[in-house]
Design a protein around this motif. Structure first.
Motif, PDB file in Angstrom:
ATOM      1  N   VAL A 106       0.867  -0.841   0.251  1.00  0.00           N
ATOM      2  CA  VAL A 106      -0.011   0.175   0.050  1.00  0.00           C
ATOM      3  C   VAL A 106       0.679   1.301   0.299  1.00  0.00           C
ATOM      4  CG1 VAL A 106      -2.044  -0.867   1.443  1.00  0.00           C
ATOM      5  CG2 VAL A 106      -0.287  -0.009   2.837  1.00  0.00           C
ATOM      6  N   PRO A 132       1.175   6.580   2.498  1.00  0.00           N
ATOM      7  CA  PRO A 132       0.360   7.635   2.558  1.00  0.00           C
ATOM      8  C   PRO A 132      -0.418   7.130   3.570  1.00  0.00           C
ATOM      9  CG  PRO A 132       0.874   8.794   1.138  1.00  0.00           C
ATOM     10  CD  PRO A 132       1.415   7.689   1.216  1.00  0.00           C
ATOM     11  N   THR A 133      -1.111   6.000   2.881  1.00  0.00           N
ATOM     12  CA  THR A 133      -1.922   5.097   2.971  1.00  0.00           C
ATOM     13  C   THR A 133      -1.929   4.188   4.341  1.00  0.00           C
ATOM     14  OG1 THR A 133      -2.883   4.678   0.844  1.00  0.00           O
ATOM     15  CG2 THR A 133      -3.404   3.380   2.099  1.00  0.00           C
ATOM     16  N   LEU A 134      -0.607   3.783   4.587  1.00  0.00           N
ATOM     17  CA  LEU A 134       0.152   3.125   5.788  1.00  0.00           C
ATOM     18  C   LEU A 134       0.022   3.637   6.569  1.00  0.00           C
ATOM     19  CD1 LEU A 134       1.153   0.064   6.492  1.00  0.00           C
ATOM     20  CD2 LEU A 134       3.161   0.542   5.636  1.00  0.00           C
ATOM     21  N   ARG A 164      -1.843   6.380   7.215  1.00  0.00           N
ATOM     22  CA  ARG A 164      -3.038   6.507   8.024  1.00  0.00           C
ATOM     23  C   ARG A 164      -3.578   5.074   8.678  1.00  0.00           C
ATOM     24  NH1 ARG A 164      -6.626  10.499   7.747  1.00  0.00           N
ATOM     25  NH2 ARG A 164      -5.147  11.915   7.394  1.00  0.00           N
ATOM     26  N   LEU A 165      -3.573   3.630   8.158  1.00  0.00           N
ATOM     27  CA  LEU A 165      -3.482   2.739   8.580  1.00  0.00           C
ATOM     28  C   LEU A 165      -2.938   2.320   9.983  1.00  0.00           C
ATOM     29  CD1 LEU A 165      -3.260   0.582   5.180  1.00  0.00           C
ATOM     30  CD2 LEU A 165      -5.907   0.741   6.836  1.00  0.00           C
ATOM     31  N   GLU A 210      -4.728   4.688  12.773  1.00  0.00           N
ATOM     32  CA  GLU A 210      -6.428   4.260  12.676  1.00  0.00           C
ATOM     33  C   GLU A 210      -5.973   2.971  13.958  1.00  0.00           C
ATOM     34  OE1 GLU A 210      -9.083   5.556  12.190  1.00  0.00           O
ATOM     35  OE2 GLU A 210      -8.259   7.040  11.400  1.00  0.00           O
TER      36      GLU A 210
END
Length: 208
Positions: free
Chosen positions: A149, A152-154, A156-157, A160
Motif C-alpha cells: 500500500v 500515505p495510506t499505510l 493512516r492505517l 487508525e
C-alpha cells in the motif's frame, strides 16, 4: 509610564489557573469514557456547577479546543524526539512513548471520533502525522515495512490501528502498552515472530 496595575490584574490568579487545570483534567476523564460527554457531565466530574465551569470556558467547544491544543502539543513534542535508523524500531518507540501519555492519548482518540472536531484535531496533530509518514516512507524504502500500500495510506492505517487499540483498552492494564506497540508493528507489516524478535533486541521500547 509606570505600570500601576496590581499583580492580580496583570496575570490570572493561581487558584483560577488551578481550577482551569482541574476542569481540563476532569474533561479528559469524562471524554475518555464518552467522546460526546456533555458540559454538565464534565462539570460534575470536576465537582463544579455548569455556571462555575462557564466562568473558565465560554462553551464546550472552547474547552474541547483547549484539550486538543494541549494534547497535540505533547504528542508533537514526543514525535520530535523519536529517531532511529530502523523504521520498525522508530514506530515501536513512538507507539510506546505515546502510550505513556495514556490519559492524553485516550481523550485525543475520543475527541478524534467526534466528527465536529476532526479537522481541528488533524491540523493540531500535523507534526505527529508528518513524523509517522516519514518513518513509514523510510521503512518502505529500506524494505522493512510493507510496500503493498502507498506510504500515505499505510501511515493512516498505522494511525487508525493505534487509535482503535487506544479507545478499546484500559490504559491501566499492564499489557496495554505492549499490545498497542504490537498492533502498530503488525499493521506496518511485521509478523508476530518478527515483532517479538525486534522487541527482544530492543528491550528499552517496553521496559519491564
Amino acid at each position: 509610564m509606570t505600570d500601576t496595575l496590581p499583580a492580580s490584574a496583570r496575570r490570572p490568579r493561581r487558584d483560577a489557573l488551578e481550577n482551569r487545570a482541574g476542569i481540563l483534567a476532569a474533561a479528559r476523564v469524562a471524554l475518555a469514557h464518552d467522546p460526546r460527554a456533555s458540559i454538565d457531565a464534565i462539570a460534575r466530574e470536576a465537582g463544579l456547577t455548569r455556571r462555575a465551569l462557564y466562568g473558565h470556558f465560554d462553551d464546550r467547544d472552547a474547552l474541547i479546543r483547549e484539550l486538543i491544543a494541549t494534547g497535540a502539543a505533547r504528542f508533537n513534542a514526543i514525535a520530535g524526539t523519536i529517531d532511529h535508523d530502523d523504521a520498525r524500531v522508530a514506530l515501536a518507540r513512538l507507539a510506546a512513548a505515546l502510550w505513556r501519555e495514556a490519559a492524553e492519548v485516550q481523550v485525543a482518540a475520543a475527541i478524534a471520533l467526534d466528527e465536529n472536531h476532526l479537522e481541528s484535531t488533524g491540523l493540531a496533530l500535523a507534526p505527529l502525522r508528518r513524523r509517522v509518514a516519514a518513518i513509514v516512507r523510510s521503512g518502505q524504502d529500506d524494505g522493512v515495512l510493507r510496500t503493498d500500500v502507498p506510504a500515505p495510506t499505510l501511515a493512516r492505517l498505522v494511525e487508525e490501528t493505534a487509535r482503535t487499540v487506544i479507545t478499546r483498552m484500559d490504559a491501566s492494564s499492564p499489557v496495554a502498552s505492549s499490545l498497542a506497540v504490537r498492533a502498530v508493528l503488525s499493521i506496518a507489516g511485521l509478523g508476530w515472530r518478527e515483532s517479538e524478535a525486534l522487541l527482544a533486541e530492543h528491550p528499552e521500547v517496553l521496559p519491564a
